[in-house]
Design a protein around this motif. Structure first.
Motif, PDB file in Angstrom:
ATOM      1  N   SER A 131      10.892  -7.778  -2.896  1.00  0.00           N
ATOM      2  CA  SER A 131       9.555  -8.336  -2.784  1.00  0.00           C
ATOM      3  C   SER A 131       9.168  -7.794  -1.563  1.00  0.00           C
ATOM      4  O   SER A 131       7.866  -7.167  -1.474  1.00  0.00           O
ATOM      5  CB  SER A 131       9.426  -9.798  -2.563  1.00  0.00           C
ATOM      6  N   TRP A 132       9.895  -7.671  -0.520  1.00  0.00           N
ATOM      7  CA  TRP A 132       9.538  -6.952   0.758  1.00  0.00           C
ATOM      8  C   TRP A 132       9.342  -5.487   0.662  1.00  0.00           C
ATOM      9  O   TRP A 132       8.330  -4.944   1.128  1.00  0.00           O
ATOM     10  CB  TRP A 132      10.560  -7.114   1.697  1.00  0.00           C
ATOM     11  N   GLU A 133      10.116  -4.854  -0.405  1.00  0.00           N
ATOM     12  CA  GLU A 133      10.217  -3.546  -0.600  1.00  0.00           C
ATOM     13  C   GLU A 133       8.557  -3.229  -1.154  1.00  0.00           C
ATOM     14  O   GLU A 133       7.956  -2.203  -1.008  1.00  0.00           O
ATOM     15  CB  GLU A 133      11.322  -3.089  -1.382  1.00  0.00           C
ATOM     16  N   LEU A 134       8.359  -3.957  -2.106  1.00  0.00           N
ATOM     17  CA  LEU A 134       6.848  -3.951  -3.127  1.00  0.00           C
ATOM     18  C   LEU A 134       5.875  -4.224  -1.986  1.00  0.00           C
ATOM     19  O   LEU A 134       4.890  -3.264  -2.315  1.00  0.00           O
ATOM     20  CB  LEU A 134       7.023  -4.979  -3.942  1.00  0.00           C
ATOM     21  N   SER A 135       5.985  -4.996  -1.276  1.00  0.00           N
ATOM     22  CA  SER A 135       4.599  -5.041  -0.420  1.00  0.00           C
ATOM     23  C   SER A 135       4.737  -3.781   0.535  1.00  0.00           C
ATOM     24  O   SER A 135       3.712  -3.587   0.800  1.00  0.00           O
ATOM     25  CB  SER A 135       5.178  -6.423   0.634  1.00  0.00           C
ATOM     26  N   ILE A 142       0.808   2.704  -0.611  1.00  0.00           N
ATOM     27  CA  ILE A 142      -0.293   3.034  -1.566  1.00  0.00           C
ATOM     28  C   ILE A 142      -1.729   2.952  -1.229  1.00  0.00           C
ATOM     29  O   ILE A 142      -2.438   3.712  -1.519  1.00  0.00           O
ATOM     30  CB  ILE A 142      -0.005   2.278  -2.961  1.00  0.00           C
ATOM     31  N   ARG A 143      -1.828   1.831  -0.580  1.00  0.00           N
ATOM     32  CA  ARG A 143      -3.262   1.511  -0.276  1.00  0.00           C
ATOM     33  C   ARG A 143      -3.760   2.578   0.812  1.00  0.00           C
ATOM     34  O   ARG A 143      -4.979   3.034   0.781  1.00  0.00           O
ATOM     35  CB  ARG A 143      -3.575   0.109   0.478  1.00  0.00           C
TER      36      ARG A 143
END
Length: 133
Positions: free
Chosen positions: A83-87, A93-94
């Motif tokens: 979850s941390w990596e995805l955040s 990406i943004r």
């Protein structure tokens, strides 16, 4: 028989992780976790009395309950890490999308200016220098 299955599973995990590292299908920071898991399963497979000792030391009644509890804690840790990596990836990406949008707007502005200057050059006038932003 279950001991041989545990050892075979651990060896399979270790071989698979090393293969994925060599072929660059798995990054090193994720491989460490799986190597530790594989080694832990291998150690418990080779020394099953270690699980019994650990169960007794922690006051757990059934060794399987200790294994399930450790597996749940491990899965929670992996979930939190992913979850941390995805955040982190979403933030990156943004940022890249915003930079691409700014670059696209700048390119469109420059294309419009080039078109205006080209049109004025064909007409032979210097009006483009005064009208260009």
């Amino acid at each position: 028989m279950i001991v041989f299955f545990g050892i075979a599973l651990a060896v399979l995990i270790l071989v698979l992780v090393v293969w994925m590292l060599v072929t660059r299908r798995l990054r090193e920071k994720y491989a460490v976790l799986w190597l530790v898991i594989g080694l832990a399963v291998l150690i418990l497979g080779v020394f099953p009395q270690l699980l019994l000792w650990l169960t007794e030391a922690l006051g757990v009644v059934v060794p399987a309950n200790l294994l399930f509890s450790l597996a749940i804690v491990l899965l929670l840790g992996v979930t939190l890490h992913l979850s941390w990596e995805l955040s982190q990836a979403e933030g990156e990406i943004r940022r890249v999308a915003e930079e691409a949008a700014i670059s696209r707007a700048e390119i469109e502005r420059l294309d419009a200016r080039i078109d205006l200057l080209t049109r004025d050059a064909r007409l032979g006038g210097d009006a483009g220098d005064k009208a260009a932003p």
